[in-house]
Design a protein around this motif. Structure first.
Motif, short mmCIF file in Angstrom:
data_model
loop_
_atom_site.label_atom_id
_atom_site.label_comp_id
_atom_site.label_asym_id
_atom_site.label_seq_id
_atom_site.Cartn_x
_atom_site.Cartn_y
_atom_site.Cartn_z
N LYS A 107 -26.74 -32.35 49.43
CA LYS A 107 -26.98 -30.90 49.30
C LYS A 107 -28.26 -30.47 49.99
N ASN A 108 -29.25 -31.39 50.06
CA ASN A 108 -30.56 -30.98 50.57
C ASN A 108 -30.83 -31.45 52.01
N GLN A 109 -29.76 -31.63 52.79
CA GLN A 109 -30.03 -32.09 54.16
C GLN A 109 -29.28 -31.29 55.23
N TYR A 110 -28.65 -30.18 54.86
CA TYR A 110 -27.88 -29.49 55.90
C TYR A 110 -28.04 -27.96 55.85
N PHE A 111 -27.73 -27.36 56.97
CA PHE A 111 -27.61 -25.89 57.05
C PHE A 111 -26.31 -25.55 57.75
N ARG A 112 -25.69 -24.48 57.33
CA ARG A 112 -24.63 -23.86 58.14
C ARG A 112 -25.30 -22.77 58.98
N VAL A 113 -25.00 -22.78 60.26
CA VAL A 113 -25.63 -21.81 61.16
C VAL A 113 -24.54 -21.21 62.05
N MET A 114 -24.63 -19.93 62.33
CA MET A 114 -23.65 -19.30 63.22
C MET A 114 -24.37 -18.58 64.37
N PRO A 115 -24.50 -19.26 65.52
CA PRO A 115 -25.09 -18.60 66.69
C PRO A 115 -24.00 -17.89 67.48
N ASN A 116 -24.35 -17.30 68.60
CA ASN A 116 -23.29 -16.82 69.49
C ASN A 116 -23.60 -17.17 70.95
N LEU A 117 -22.61 -16.90 71.79
CA LEU A 117 -22.69 -17.35 73.19
C LEU A 117 -23.88 -16.76 73.93
N ASN A 118 -24.43 -15.66 73.43
CA ASN A 118 -25.57 -15.03 74.11
C ASN A 118 -26.85 -15.85 74.00
N ALA A 119 -26.75 -16.97 73.27
CA ALA A 119 -27.85 -17.94 73.28
C ALA A 119 -28.13 -18.39 74.72
N GLN A 120 -27.12 -18.28 75.59
CA GLN A 120 -27.29 -18.61 77.02
C GLN A 120 -28.46 -17.88 77.64
N VAL A 121 -28.71 -16.68 77.15
CA VAL A 121 -29.79 -15.86 77.73
C VAL A 121 -30.83 -15.54 76.65
#
Ligand SMILES: NC(=O)C1=CN([C@@H]2O[C@H](COP(=O)(O)OP(=O)(O)OC[C@H]3O[C@@H](n4cnc5c(N)ncnc54)[C@H](OP(=O)(O)O)[C@@H]3O)[C@@H](O)[C@H]2O)C=CC1
Ligand SMILES: O=C(O)[C@@H]1CCC=N1
Length: 264
Positions: A107-121
């Motif tokens: 329980k204490n070692q993870y994150f759920r993360v939601m980035p998007n394709l605009n991380a490219q820039v």
């Protein structure tokens, strides 16, 4: 910080590129695995970073591991792995819930993360799902990593489905809009390249205006729509043909699909 990716497709490449460009890490400190040898070798050649032969080798080489496979591949990938508790694991997958991740991770070692394709820039809008079990140092690490590729917001997991619709997937809708606008101008003789650049800049500027102005989008529509003018023709036409209704339905469909994946 050594960063490892299990799965190195569109999203992982986008994140890795952002982290390297922003000097959060260096090429030599990025490791990845893929399903196929062909894809690994091709990426190694094109990117000059280290592909490893097994998913376990990614775990062993990295301090932070980013899971960037498709949702349905999670069980098969995570089942055989030994993941020490001190390693921070970040899943960017839609539809893979915390409950599912906790079948394989502490329980204490993870994150759920939601980035998007605009991380490219460096312009991602990224959600980090709150996890009260992790310590402040891990929280700082995940925030630092994803702040390097754009804006970050912490949200509760219940809001992730709608966040995916609003930011994870919505770039595809905006790309469709830009392409359709540009194609409509091609009909009038403008080149596709020029029309695409013009439409993209108009969209970029509109987003910036909404960000930087205290006026709501609804009021901004009125500011563009001169009485008896051109814009109001389009706005009324789109209202009549169900533009807003289509977008609302599209958001509902995305939320529905994420819920379906999450319940599998
Ligand atoms: N694309 C996007 O805009 C976004 C995607 N996401 C999430 O990112 C994740 C990846 O999506 P995306 O990058 O689009 O997908 P891609 O299909 O582009 O990439 C998937 C990657 O996973 C690899 N893979 C598959 N099976 C295994 C395995 N058993 N072991 C190791 N690697 C494996 C594939 O390897 P190979 O190349 O050999 O097939 C490939 O590199 C998804 O969970 C999605 O929900 C989140 C936000 C935005
Ligand atoms: O289409 C998908 O499933 C992923 C999640 C958000 C963007 N791409």
């Amino acid at each position: 910080m050594n960063i490892g990716f299990i799965g190195f497709g569109n999203m992982a490449k986008t994140i890795a590129n952002g982290l390297i460009n922003e000097e959060v890490t260096q090429k030599e400190r990025v490791f990845f695995s893929t399903r196929t040898k062909e894809s690994r070798q091709k990426t190694e050649k094109e990117w000059g970073i280290t592909g490893v032969e097994s998913n376990q080798a990614v775990i062993d080489s990295a301090d932070v591991i980013i899971l960037a496979m498709k949702p349905h591949q999670f069980d098969e990938v995570l089942q055989p792995l030994t993941i020490p508790k001190e390693k921070l694991v970040i899943s960017v997958a839609a539809g893979v819930t915390s409950t599912k991740l906790e079948e394989h991770l502490s329980k204490n070692q993870y994150f759920r993360v939601m980035p998007n394709l605009n991380a490219q820039v460096q312009a991602s809008m990224t959600a980090i799902v709150e996890n009260k079990e992790v310590d402040s140092r891990q929280k700082e690490v995940v925030e630092t990593l994803f702040s390097a590729i754009g804006e970050v917001v912490f949200i509760p997991e219940e809001q992730l489905s709608v966040f995916i619709a609003l930011a994870g997937s919505s770039p595809a809708i905006v790309f469709l809009m830009i392409d359709t606008l540009a194609r409509s101008a091609v009909k009038y003789g403008m080149s596709k390249d020029t029309a695409t650049k013009i439409a993209a800049q108009a969209v970029l500027g509109s987003g910036k205006t909404v960000h930087e102005s205290a006026t709501s989008p609804w009021d901004l529509i009125d500011q563009v729509s001169s009485p008896g003018g051109i814009t109001v023709e389009a706005i009324l036409n789109l209202m009549q043909s169900g533009f807003s209704g289509s977008l609302i339905q599209a958001v509902d469909k995305m939320v529905e699909k994420d819920n379906k994946l999450s319940n599998n």
